[in-house]
Design a protein around this motif. Structure first.
Motif, PDB file in Angstrom:
ATOM      1  N   PHE A 155      30.106  66.090  26.039  1.00 52.05           N
ATOM      2  CA  PHE A 155      30.286  65.734  24.628  1.00 52.05           C
ATOM      3  C   PHE A 155      29.184  66.360  23.771  1.00 52.05           C
ATOM      4  O   PHE A 155      29.453  66.881  22.679  1.00 52.05           O
ATOM      5  CB  PHE A 155      30.268  64.214  24.474  1.00 52.05           C
ATOM      6  N   ALA A 156      27.949  66.326  24.284  1.00 48.88           N
ATOM      7  CA  ALA A 156      26.838  66.921  23.527  1.00 48.88           C
ATOM      8  C   ALA A 156      27.060  68.413  23.320  1.00 48.88           C
ATOM      9  O   ALA A 156      26.790  68.947  22.234  1.00 48.88           O
ATOM     10  CB  ALA A 156      25.515  66.679  24.263  1.00 48.88           C
ATOM     11  N   LYS A 157      27.570  69.086  24.331  1.00 51.05           N
ATOM     12  CA  LYS A 157      27.832  70.516  24.184  1.00 51.05           C
ATOM     13  C   LYS A 157      28.962  70.751  23.178  1.00 51.05           C
ATOM     14  O   LYS A 157      28.896  71.677  22.351  1.00 51.05           O
ATOM     15  CB  LYS A 157      28.189  71.142  25.530  1.00 51.05           C
ATOM     16  N   ALA A 158      29.999  69.924  23.222  1.00 49.02           N
ATOM     17  CA  ALA A 158      31.099  70.054  22.269  1.00 49.02           C
ATOM     18  C   ALA A 158      30.598  69.871  20.834  1.00 49.02           C
ATOM     19  O   ALA A 158      30.983  70.613  19.921  1.00 49.02           O
ATOM     20  CB  ALA A 158      32.193  69.044  22.584  1.00 49.02           C
ATOM     21  N   GLU A 159      29.725  68.874  20.640  1.00 51.82           N
ATOM     22  CA  GLU A 159      29.170  68.632  19.315  1.00 51.82           C
ATOM     23  C   GLU A 159      28.345  69.829  18.831  1.00 51.82           C
ATOM     24  O   GLU A 159      28.395  70.217  17.654  1.00 51.82           O
ATOM     25  CB  GLU A 159      28.286  67.383  19.333  1.00 51.82           C
ATOM     26  N   LEU A 170      37.702  65.898  27.646  1.00 50.14           N
ATOM     27  CA  LEU A 170      37.142  64.546  27.626  1.00 50.14           C
ATOM     28  C   LEU A 170      38.209  63.509  27.302  1.00 50.14           C
ATOM     29  O   LEU A 170      38.245  62.422  27.883  1.00 50.14           O
ATOM     30  CB  LEU A 170      36.019  64.458  26.594  1.00 50.14           C
ATOM     31  N   LYS A 171      39.113  63.858  26.374  1.00 49.95           N
ATOM     32  CA  LYS A 171      40.132  62.905  25.929  1.00 49.95           C
ATOM     33  C   LYS A 171      41.123  62.560  27.035  1.00 49.95           C
ATOM     34  O   LYS A 171      41.778  61.504  26.988  1.00 49.95           O
ATOM     35  CB  LYS A 171      40.872  63.465  24.712  1.00 49.95           C
ATOM     36  N   GLU A 172      41.241  63.422  28.035  1.00 44.60           N
ATOM     37  CA  GLU A 172      42.112  63.109  29.165  1.00 44.60           C
ATOM     38  C   GLU A 172      41.600  61.915  29.967  1.00 44.60           C
ATOM     39  O   GLU A 172      42.375  61.272  30.681  1.00 44.60           O
ATOM     40  CB  GLU A 172      42.229  64.332  30.080  1.00 44.60           C
ATOM     41  N   GLU A 175      37.058  57.268  23.672  1.00 43.61           N
ATOM     42  CA  GLU A 175      35.879  57.172  22.821  1.00 43.61           C
ATOM     43  C   GLU A 175      34.635  57.459  23.642  1.00 43.61           C
ATOM     44  O   GLU A 175      34.552  57.077  24.811  1.00 43.61           O
ATOM     45  CB  GLU A 175      35.800  55.779  22.192  1.00 43.61           C
ATOM     46  N   ILE A 176      33.689  58.138  23.029  1.00 47.87           N
ATOM     47  CA  ILE A 176      32.421  58.413  23.702  1.00 47.87           C
ATOM     48  C   ILE A 176      31.311  58.471  22.659  1.00 47.87           C
ATOM     49  O   ILE A 176      31.504  59.010  21.563  1.00 47.87           O
ATOM     50  CB  ILE A 176      32.490  59.725  24.506  1.00 47.87           C
ATOM     51  N   ALA A 177      30.183  57.847  22.995  1.00 45.10           N
ATOM     52  CA  ALA A 177      29.027  57.793  22.095  1.00 45.10           C
ATOM     53  C   ALA A 177      29.413  57.263  20.718  1.00 45.10           C
ATOM     54  O   ALA A 177      28.890  57.704  19.689  1.00 45.10           O
ATOM     55  CB  ALA A 177      28.391  59.183  21.967  1.00 45.10           C
ATOM     56  N   GLY A 178      30.343  56.315  20.700  1.00 41.33           N
ATOM     57  CA  GLY A 178      30.764  55.710  19.438  1.00 41.33           C
ATOM     58  C   GLY A 178      31.691  56.573  18.615  1.00 41.33           C
ATOM     59  O   GLY A 178      32.012  56.226  17.465  1.00 41.33           O
ATOM     60  N   VAL A 179      32.176  57.678  19.169  1.00 42.88           N
ATOM     61  CA  VAL A 179      33.053  58.594  18.439  1.00 42.88           C
ATOM     62  C   VAL A 179      34.433  58.589  19.089  1.00 42.88           C
ATOM     63  O   VAL A 179      34.563  58.815  20.297  1.00 42.88           O
ATOM     64  CB  VAL A 179      32.490  60.035  18.451  1.00 42.88           C
ATOM     65  N   LEU A 203      37.677  60.291  20.013  1.00 42.10           N
ATOM     66  CA  LEU A 203      37.925  61.715  20.234  1.00 42.10           C
ATOM     67  C   LEU A 203      39.110  62.243  19.422  1.00 42.10           C
ATOM     68  O   LEU A 203      39.141  63.423  19.058  1.00 42.10           O
ATOM     69  CB  LEU A 203      38.131  61.980  21.728  1.00 42.10           C
ATOM     70  N   SER A 204      40.077  61.387  19.136  1.00 41.22           N
ATOM     71  CA  SER A 204      41.190  61.843  18.294  1.00 41.22           C
ATOM     72  C   SER A 204      40.687  62.200  16.900  1.00 41.22           C
ATOM     73  O   SER A 204      41.130  63.196  16.298  1.00 41.22           O
ATOM     74  CB  SER A 204      42.275  60.763  18.209  1.00 41.22           C
ATOM     75  N   GLU A 205      39.734  61.426  16.373  1.00 37.68           N
ATOM     76  CA  GLU A 205      39.153  61.730  15.062  1.00 37.68           C
ATOM     77  C   GLU A 205      38.388  63.054  15.104  1.00 37.68           C
ATOM     78  O   GLU A 205      38.491  63.879  14.193  1.00 37.68           O
ATOM     79  CB  GLU A 205      38.219  60.607  14.616  1.00 37.68           C
ATOM     80  N   ARG A 206      37.609  63.218  16.169  1.00 38.05           N
ATOM     81  CA  ARG A 206      36.827  64.441  16.256  1.00 38.05           C
ATOM     82  C   ARG A 206      37.728  65.664  16.395  1.00 38.05           C
ATOM     83  O   ARG A 206      37.480  66.705  15.778  1.00 38.05           O
ATOM     84  CB  ARG A 206      35.859  64.361  17.437  1.00 38.05           C
ATOM     85  N   LEU A 207      38.788  65.553  17.167  1.00 35.05           N
ATOM     86  CA  LEU A 207      39.704  66.676  17.315  1.00 35.05           C
ATOM     87  C   LEU A 207      40.402  66.998  15.995  1.00 35.05           C
ATOM     88  O   LEU A 207      40.607  68.172  15.661  1.00 35.05           O
ATOM     89  CB  LEU A 207      40.732  66.376  18.407  1.00 35.05           C
ATOM     90  N   ALA A 208      40.755  65.965  15.251  1.00 30.56           N
ATOM     91  CA  ALA A 208      41.343  66.212  13.926  1.00 30.56           C
ATOM     92  C   ALA A 208      40.370  66.968  13.042  1.00 30.56           C
ATOM     93  O   ALA A 208      40.736  67.925  12.350  1.00 30.56           O
ATOM     94  CB  ALA A 208      41.725  64.873  13.281  1.00 30.56           C
TER      95      ALA A 208
END
Length: 417
Positions: free
Chosen positions: A138-142, A160-162, A166-170, A172-177
């Motif tokens: 997740f850190a690398k993705a960020e 990750l979403k598979e 949610e990870i680190a309070g985020v 993943l659907s929101e982040r992908l959007a």
């Protein structure tokens, strides 16, 4: 009363002196575990220096404890003591279990400094040690997202979403959007926004979906979601302009104009709202209101080129030559080099038979408009009328270069030659 409760009361009261006194008592009488808990309490409450003070004492007691070094380094970075933080992190040995966490903290530091390659290198080192660690992935993705490497980031987020939502309070659907939108892949962003909205409905998520839908030319969907934004938060200012633009793309100019006027009742200092209100009023033939909106945009920002150009274009089309001259001369007097306005001024002066000023503005406009055949045609005929045959010949040659199949320019050149 337990010392932790005393700390809570002092923190809530904002009593820094009591907090400092309690720290001294804590260090003399409490167990290390209790001190560690109090340090975290202080840090979470925003008492960073005081929390670091407790961690520093614990590190004195346990100088080789790697987790203490990491915790303290993270706080030191927050209080701009980066050099000491880096010394702590780089002192953690590779064989310790905490070494990947230290590498991640170093990556965070380099990322904050804009040293993205160094940050990526540290994360990659950690991933070699723990290749399946989701926090590291997740850190690398960020990091990749911040670097603008959207495709690589998307691949990691989707992997990750598979396994988790949610990870680190985020979520993943929101982040992908967000990432798909950032990469202008709006069609792919829409389903992720819709999925996110099944978990929680916020103005930001609704607006994100509406914006993605607008960019994907799904204007009906954009309108629906923007109206939901307004219902949820009437003062979500960005929604009004986008809603008006969406209605405009649906050719519903009345709704577009109504939406933008509603926006102006919410925010009367937004120049972009006035500009779009002016444009919509022009489309509807409400010229008096259109001029008023455009002039208000310019009042808010005298250097707002788009509004000024829109107003000058309107005045030119209405053959209000004196108003064109007044506006352009005002800008010129302020030493604003806006060559887009010069052709309008040149034509206006020519119509007013002030040929000296017309020639001056034609000459000023030539540099930036010599590839514009419409401008060049007007310029050449103006020069001919003023008897400036040599200059007209040069402009004629340029026109023939731009339009080699146009016989009248060949005829013009022959006659002038």
């Amino acid at each position: 009363m337990e010392i932790s409760q005393k700390f809570i009361e002092a923190i809530e009261a904002g009593d820094l002196q009591t907090v400092q006194s309690l720290i001294e008592t804590l260090q003399l009488s409490s167990e290390p575990e209790a001190q560690y808990e109090i340090a975290n309490m202080l840090i979470q409450a925003g008492y960073l220096k005081e929390g670091e003070q407790v961690l520093e004492y614990l590190q004195f007691l346990f100088p080789e404890e790697a987790q203490l070094k990491i915790d303290r380094a993270q706080v030191l970075m927050e209080i701009d003591e980066e050099d000491e933080a880096l010394l702590l992190l780089t002192s953690i040995e590779e064989h310790t279990d905490e070494y990947p966490q230290a590498l991640l903290s170093l990556a965070d530091y380099y990322q904050m400094q804009g040293l993205y390659e160094a940050a990526e290198q540290k994360i990659n080192q950690a991933l070699i040690l723990l290749p399946d660690e989701s926090v590291l992935i997740f850190a690398k993705a960020e990091l990749l997202l911040e670097m603008g490497k959207y495709l690589e980031a998307i691949r990691l987020y989707e992997n990750l979403k598979e396994h988790t939502e949610e990870i680190a309070g985020v979520r993943l659907s929101e982040r992908l959007a967000e990432v798909y939108s950032a990469g202008a892949a709006y069609e792919h962003a829409i389903p992720y926004y819709e999925e996110s909205l099944t978990h929680q409905v916020t103005p930001d998520l609704l607006f994100g979906l509406a914006y993605a839908a607008f960019q994907a030319k799904e204007y009906d969907l954009s309108v629906r979601k923007l109206n939901e934004v307004k219902t949820l938060d009437p003062d979500y200012f960005s929604a009004h302009l986008l809603l008006s633009q969406a209605y405009s793309m649906l050719d519903d100019h009345e709704q577009a104009y109504e939406a933008i006027l509603e926006g102006l009742t919410r925010d009367e200092y937004d120049k972009e709202l006035y500009l779009f209100a002016g444009k919509m009023a022009l489309k509807m033939g409400i010229t008096t209101d259109a001029e008023q909106h455009l002039r208000q945009a310019i009042v808010l920002d005298p250097e707002y080129m788009e509004a000024t150009l829109s107003l000058v274009s309107f005045l030119h089309a209405a053959e209000r030559d004196q108003d064109v001259i007044e506006l352009v001369e005002m800008i010129s007097s302020n030493q604003d080099d806006w060559s887009a306005l010069y052709p309008f001024a040149a034509e206006a002066y020519a119509k007013e038979e002030n040929f000296e000023r017309a020639y001056a503005f034609y000459s000023l406009a030539y540099t930036d408009h010599k590839e514009d055949t419409i401008f060049m045609e007007k310029f050449v005929y103006f020069l001919l009328e003023e008897g400036k045959r040599d200059e007209a010949l040069e402009i004629g040659k340029q026109l023939l270069y731009l339009e080699p199949n146009e016989e009248r320019w060949q005829d013009l050149i022959e006659s002038l030659s």
